[in-house]
Design an enzyme around this catalytic site. Sequence first.
Site, PDB file in Angstrom:
ATOM      1  N   ASP A  74       0.860  -1.176   0.000  1.00 36.68           N
ATOM      2  CA  ASP A  74       0.000   0.000   0.000  1.00 36.68           C
ATOM      3  C   ASP A  74       0.896   1.225   0.000  1.00 36.68           C
ATOM      4  OD1 ASP A  74      -2.871   0.989   0.299  1.00 36.68           O
ATOM      5  OD2 ASP A  74      -1.804   2.136   1.840  1.00 36.68           O
ATOM      6  N   THR A  75       0.521   2.228  -0.765  1.00 44.69           N
ATOM      7  CA  THR A  75       1.327   3.438  -0.890  1.00 44.69           C
ATOM      8  C   THR A  75       0.526   4.641  -0.423  1.00 44.69           C
ATOM      9  OG1 THR A  75       2.517   2.495  -2.773  1.00 44.69           O
ATOM     10  CG2 THR A  75       2.633   4.881  -2.518  1.00 44.69           C
TER      11      THR A  75
END
Length: 191
Positions: A74-75
Amino acid sequence: MLFVMERIVLASQSPRRKQLLEWAEVPFDVIVRPTDESYPPGLDISEVPVHIARGKAQLVREELSHDRLVLAADTIVVLGDRIIGKPVDRDDAIRILSDLSGQQHKVITGVVMIKGSQEVAFSDTTAVDFHELTADQIAFYVDKYKPYDKAGAYAIQEWIGVVGIRTIKGDFYNVMGLPVSRVVQTLESWS
């Protein structure tokens, strides 16, 4: 001779993460489950993407045999102490990019790999400095590229990255959504 690794499961629908794994010649299948992307209040910002990635990995992991390795990521984009998510519409994308204009922000990608009872989790941070962007440049980018599925309302590999970014410090591919060299090193040491 190149290292031959087992086929992994990517718990992400991100076309950029798929592309990066393909470029690294990591064999993978994609399995994605809807995941709650909320996080506990007070969680350190650098732990937020790891927390969300862990949720993605665990949901997919529950459906597989224990010998399959699951990779999730996840960014997030962070300006000051504020997490900037994906824009909800055109106006929101323009506002986000106006906030980032002329500023330095951080892109943090959390990565979680689970196989059996083993877990490896880490985050990688890249600092990105934008030039001052004009209102016309921002509107052009948003209207042409429609960055509504991107944290921070931009993709570094698109037009705005080419003309709008002054400097980056850290892993370029982390900004695309996966610190792929670190992932590959971890996969190689795991097998």
